[in-house]
Design a protein around this motif. Structure first.
Motif, PDB file in Angstrom:
ATOM      1  N   LYS A  74       7.718  89.083  20.568  1.00 34.87           N
ATOM      2  CA  LYS A  74       6.837  87.983  19.830  1.00 34.87           C
ATOM      3  C   LYS A  74       7.653  87.500  18.554  1.00 34.87           C
ATOM      4  CE  LYS A  74       2.103  89.702  19.964  1.00 34.87           C
ATOM      5  NZ  LYS A  74       1.137  90.157  19.127  1.00 34.87           N
ATOM      6  N   ASP A  75       8.324  88.335  17.978  1.00 33.86           N
ATOM      7  CA  ASP A  75       9.235  87.762  16.938  1.00 33.86           C
ATOM      8  C   ASP A  75      10.317  86.528  16.955  1.00 33.86           C
ATOM      9  OD1 ASP A  75       8.474  89.359  15.296  1.00 33.86           O
ATOM     10  OD2 ASP A  75      10.076  90.850  15.467  1.00 33.86           O
ATOM     11  N   PHE A  76      10.444  86.251  18.612  1.00 35.29           N
ATOM     12  CA  PHE A  76      11.063  85.277  18.941  1.00 35.29           C
ATOM     13  C   PHE A  76      10.449  84.314  19.911  1.00 35.29           C
ATOM     14  CE2 PHE A  76      14.215  88.623  18.059  1.00 35.29           C
ATOM     15  CZ  PHE A  76      14.943  87.956  17.070  1.00 35.29           C
ATOM     16  N   GLY A  77       9.169  84.109  19.621  1.00 38.84           N
ATOM     17  CA  GLY A  77       8.139  83.398  20.534  1.00 38.84           C
ATOM     18  C   GLY A  77       8.644  81.961  20.824  1.00 38.84           C
ATOM     19  N   ILE A  78       9.274  81.535  19.724  1.00 40.57           N
ATOM     20  CA  ILE A  78       9.551  79.951  19.693  1.00 40.57           C
ATOM     21  C   ILE A  78      10.984  79.701  20.563  1.00 40.57           C
ATOM     22  CG2 ILE A  78      10.025  77.776  18.355  1.00 40.57           C
ATOM     23  CD1 ILE A  78       8.081  79.262  16.195  1.00 40.57           C
ATOM     24  N   ARG A  79      10.887  78.730  21.456  1.00 41.12           N
ATOM     25  CA  ARG A  79      12.249  78.429  22.189  1.00 41.12           C
ATOM     26  C   ARG A  79      12.646  77.336  21.762  1.00 41.12           C
ATOM     27  NH1 ARG A  79      11.266  78.578  28.081  1.00 41.12           N
ATOM     28  NH2 ARG A  79      13.326  77.557  27.966  1.00 41.12           N
ATOM     29  N   VAL A  80      13.864  77.068  21.192  1.00 39.17           N
ATOM     30  CA  VAL A  80      14.669  75.799  20.718  1.00 39.17           C
ATOM     31  C   VAL A  80      15.085  75.313  22.024  1.00 39.17           C
ATOM     32  CG1 VAL A  80      16.327  74.793  19.285  1.00 39.17           C
ATOM     33  CG2 VAL A  80      14.711  76.487  18.590  1.00 39.17           C
ATOM     34  N   LYS A  81      14.907  74.009  22.660  1.00 39.50           N
ATOM     35  CA  LYS A  81      15.064  73.495  23.882  1.00 39.50           C
ATOM     36  C   LYS A  81      16.652  72.545  23.613  1.00 39.50           C
ATOM     37  CE  LYS A  81      11.786  72.117  26.814  1.00 39.50           C
ATOM     38  NZ  LYS A  81      10.618  71.093  26.960  1.00 39.50           N
ATOM     39  N   GLU A  82      16.504  72.143  22.458  1.00 37.08           N
ATOM     40  CA  GLU A  82      17.724  71.032  22.072  1.00 37.08           C
ATOM     41  C   GLU A  82      18.019  71.017  20.399  1.00 37.08           C
ATOM     42  OE1 GLU A  82      16.718  67.268  23.856  1.00 37.08           O
ATOM     43  OE2 GLU A  82      17.712  66.584  21.933  1.00 37.08           O
ATOM     44  N   THR A  83      19.137  71.322  20.053  1.00 35.72           N
ATOM     45  CA  THR A  83      19.384  70.841  18.689  1.00 35.72           C
ATOM     46  C   THR A  83      20.185  69.642  18.466  1.00 35.72           C
ATOM     47  OG1 THR A  83      21.364  72.399  18.891  1.00 35.72           O
ATOM     48  CG2 THR A  83      19.364  73.379  18.100  1.00 35.72           C
ATOM     49  N   ASN A  84      19.974  68.694  17.526  1.00 32.12           N
ATOM     50  CA  ASN A  84      20.937  67.825  17.354  1.00 32.12           C
ATOM     51  C   ASN A  84      21.458  67.784  16.082  1.00 32.12           C
ATOM     52  OD1 ASN A  84      19.868  66.029  19.636  1.00 32.12           O
ATOM     53  ND2 ASN A  84      17.968  65.791  18.686  1.00 32.12           N
ATOM     54  N   LYS A  85      22.652  67.351  16.243  1.00 33.01           N
ATOM     55  CA  LYS A  85      23.399  67.384  14.879  1.00 33.01           C
ATOM     56  C   LYS A  85      23.022  66.397  13.770  1.00 33.01           C
ATOM     57  CE  LYS A  85      28.287  67.707  13.234  1.00 33.01           C
ATOM     58  NZ  LYS A  85      27.805  68.350  11.953  1.00 33.01           N
ATOM     59  N   ILE A  86      22.827  66.699  12.617  1.00 32.28           N
ATOM     60  CA  ILE A  86      22.415  65.935  11.544  1.00 32.28           C
ATOM     61  C   ILE A  86      23.631  64.835  11.400  1.00 32.28           C
ATOM     62  CG2 ILE A  86      22.042  65.519   9.157  1.00 32.28           C
ATOM     63  CD1 ILE A  86      20.461  68.367   9.297  1.00 32.28           C
ATOM     64  N   THR A  87      23.034  63.452  11.280  1.00 31.26           N
ATOM     65  CA  THR A  87      23.949  62.299  11.078  1.00 31.26           C
ATOM     66  C   THR A  87      24.306  62.331   9.855  1.00 31.26           C
ATOM     67  OG1 THR A  87      22.274  60.964  10.287  1.00 31.26           O
ATOM     68  CG2 THR A  87      22.822  60.916  12.521  1.00 31.26           C
ATOM     69  N   GLY A  88      25.585  61.902   9.667  1.00 22.27           N
ATOM     70  CA  GLY A  88      26.576  61.710   8.301  1.00 22.27           C
ATOM     71  C   GLY A  88      27.110  62.975   7.889  1.00 22.27           C
ATOM     72  N   ASP A  89      28.174  62.828   6.985  1.00 18.69           N
ATOM     73  CA  ASP A  89      28.707  64.111   6.739  1.00 18.69           C
ATOM     74  C   ASP A  89      28.506  64.840   5.767  1.00 18.69           C
ATOM     75  OD1 ASP A  89      30.746  63.135   8.783  1.00 18.69           O
ATOM     76  OD2 ASP A  89      31.886  62.123   7.078  1.00 18.69           O
ATOM     77  N   ILE A  90      27.430  64.409   4.857  1.00 18.34           N
ATOM     78  CA  ILE A  90      26.779  64.935   3.751  1.00 18.34           C
ATOM     79  C   ILE A  90      25.488  65.639   3.907  1.00 18.34           C
ATOM     80  CG2 ILE A  90      26.476  64.915   1.188  1.00 18.34           C
ATOM     81  CD1 ILE A  90      28.757  62.752   1.278  1.00 18.34           C
ATOM     82  N   GLN A  91      25.225  66.887   3.804  1.00 17.67           N
ATOM     83  CA  GLN A  91      23.918  67.400   3.982  1.00 17.67           C
ATOM     84  C   GLN A  91      23.157  66.907   2.695  1.00 17.67           C
ATOM     85  OE1 GLN A  91      22.691  70.117   5.878  1.00 17.67           O
ATOM     86  NE2 GLN A  91      24.292  69.984   7.211  1.00 17.67           N
ATOM     87  N   LEU A  92      22.163  66.359   3.204  1.00 19.80           N
ATOM     88  CA  LEU A  92      21.098  65.740   1.916  1.00 19.80           C
ATOM     89  C   LEU A  92      20.599  66.634   0.991  1.00 19.80           C
ATOM     90  CD1 LEU A  92      19.216  63.224   0.985  1.00 19.80           C
ATOM     91  CD2 LEU A  92      17.716  63.895   2.690  1.00 19.80           C
ATOM     92  N   ALA A  93      20.236  67.841   1.238  1.00 19.22           N
ATOM     93  CA  ALA A  93      19.812  68.872   0.475  1.00 19.22           C
ATOM     94  C   ALA A  93      20.825  69.305  -0.490  1.00 19.22           C
ATOM     95  CB  ALA A  93      19.171  70.225   1.155  1.00 19.22           C
ATOM     96  N   ASP A  94      22.011  69.185  -0.274  1.00 19.53           N
ATOM     97  CA  ASP A  94      23.282  69.542  -0.989  1.00 19.53           C
ATOM     98  C   ASP A  94      23.886  68.497  -1.800  1.00 19.53           C
ATOM     99  OD1 ASP A  94      23.075  72.138  -0.168  1.00 19.53           O
ATOM    100  OD2 ASP A  94      24.596  72.109   1.309  1.00 19.53           O
ATOM    101  N   ALA A  95      23.513  67.570  -1.442  1.00 15.25           N
ATOM    102  CA  ALA A  95      24.121  65.948  -2.097  1.00 15.25           C
ATOM    103  C   ALA A  95      23.920  65.745  -3.470  1.00 15.25           C
ATOM    104  CB  ALA A  95      23.725  64.826  -1.364  1.00 15.25           C
ATOM    105  N   GLN A  96      25.007  65.560  -4.137  1.00 10.97           N
ATOM    106  CA  GLN A  96      25.077  65.244  -5.659  1.00 10.97           C
ATOM    107  C   GLN A  96      24.578  63.929  -5.754  1.00 10.97           C
ATOM    108  OE1 GLN A  96      24.883  67.673  -7.922  1.00 10.97           O
ATOM    109  NE2 GLN A  96      25.124  69.008  -6.112  1.00 10.97           N
ATOM    110  N   LEU A  97      24.817  63.009  -4.751  1.00 12.24           N
ATOM    111  CA  LEU A  97      24.449  61.501  -4.898  1.00 12.24           C
ATOM    112  C   LEU A  97      23.726  61.170  -3.537  1.00 12.24           C
ATOM    113  CD1 LEU A  97      28.214  60.135  -5.757  1.00 12.24           C
ATOM    114  CD2 LEU A  97      26.513  60.709  -7.480  1.00 12.24           C
TER     115      LEU A  97
END
Ligand code: FAD
Length: 320
Positions: A181-204
């Motif tokens: 049950k702990d792994f009830g969610i199945r991820v079918k596909e993952t897409n790489k986030i666009t851009g080189d800089i992660q938004l949450a970590d960005a200073q600008l």
């Protein structure tokens, strides 16, 4: 006894925002006379985990189950409860991001623990366990006092500057009894986030709204972002219209950013948008309407057509 922190990692590296969570936990541990146990879920190299000592973790509890490389909220909750019980921990910290927001309420319900979501300060122990947070979509601040024995906190991103010290954390394997049950969610596909800089970590951050008129003009936002070394973001209607992917949408129902510089282009400045960006240190607004509400929250403003201003601004940055 220790403060337990959920650590996030991607592509073999700890996310910068998790280092901030560890440093925050270390501050609380110092105040409460305890230590910090970082919980790492999924596969990660030992030397990367040991380096968490440089941000204040004495110990890493590692659950090396590859299924945990992606979020499974039930499994994460189960692992954190196991860690907290092992460490006799009364304080559990996660980030105020997608993972933390999925896990913290579950922890709170299961452990009958008070929860502060989106902490902006260390707890004031002279006043119970009072923590500052935003309320009413960032219109006001409140001090929330957690009175329960066990406390759960999600830390708002980019709240404290990072500082590195000497140190190496010891690593212990943590055994957790997972069920299917702990792994009830199945991820079918993952897409790489666009851009080189992660938004949450960005200073600008350069962010666009409906004033950009359409996705065909986004090259102007990306051009300026590239010159500045910034991440790109957008308002919610822009993501709803599929001009940009949803992970770029910031605000009450999207991500929270607290960069040094947030440039808002063709965004009106609705309260729901400001909720995700008002912690930015400097805000620059470009809008053709001088009455746009965003100007009230801005440090600098340019009144004019974004489609004309952006190329000139990018050229000016290029010359620097
Ligand atoms: P608009 O409101 O259409 O504003 C466009 C702006 O561009 C205007 O100020 C206009 O003057 C300017 N403009 C137009 N042309 C130009 C030009 N050529 N050059 C320069 N400027 C120009 N919104 C979010 O962003 N994030 C959220 O998380 C979010 N959550 C929400 C949750 C709820 C429950 C609700 C009800 C709403 C939420 N919204 C959110 C929507 C929010 O209320 C606004 O509708 C939205 O932020 C407006 O987006 P916008 O500023 O891009 O578009």
């Amino acid at each position: 006894m220790s403060v337990v922190v959920l650590v996030e990692h991607t592509e073999g590296n700890i996310k910068k925002k998790s280092l901030e969570a560890i440093q925050y936990a270390a501050g609380i541990a110092q105040k409460t006379g305890t230590t910090v146990s970082a919980v790492v879920l999924g596969t990660l190299a030992d030397n990367v985990m040991q380096d968490l000592g440089q941000y204040g973790a004495q110990k890493v509890l590692h659950v090396p189950d590859a299924r945990l490389n992606q979020l499974h909220a039930r499994a994460y909750t189960n692992a954190l409860i196991t860690a907290a019980q092992k460490e006799d921990s009364k304080i559990i910290i996660a980030l105020h991001d997608i993972n933390g927001r999925a896990v913290a309420p579950r922890l709170s319900a299961k452990l009958k623990a008070g929860l502060v979501a989106g902490a902006l300060s260390y707890p004031d122990l002279t006043n119970g366990f009072a923590i500052k947070k935003q309320v009413f979509s960032g219109k006001a601040f409140a001090y929330v006092n957690i009175t329960s024995d066990v406390k759960v906190i999600t830390l708002m991103l980019n709240t404290f500057p990072l500082s590195k010290t000497e140190g190496s954390a010891s690593i212990q394997k943590l055994d957790v009894n997972f069920s299917d049950k702990d792994f009830g969610i199945r991820v079918k596909e993952t897409n790489k986030i666009t851009g080189d800089i992660q938004l949450a970590d960005a200073q600008l951050v350069v962010s666009g709204g409906r004033g950009m008129k359409g996705p065909e003009n986004w090259g102007l936002i990306e051009g300026l972002a590239k010159e500045l070394g910034a991440a790109t973001a957008c308002s919610r209607p822009v993501a709803d219209a599929h001009w940009r992917p949803h992970h770029e949408h910031v605000g009450q129902t999207g991500g929270t950013v607290r960069p040094d510089l947030y440039i808002a282009v063709g965004i009106s400045g609705a309260i729901q948008h400001l909720a995700g960006v008002s912690g930015s240190k400097t805000i620059v607004v470009i809008n053709k309407d001088p009455e746009a509400p965003f100007f009230k929250a801005a440090n600098y403003g340019v009144v004019g057509d974004a489609l004309e201003i952006l190329p000139r601004l990018t050229q000016a940055v290029e010359k620097f």
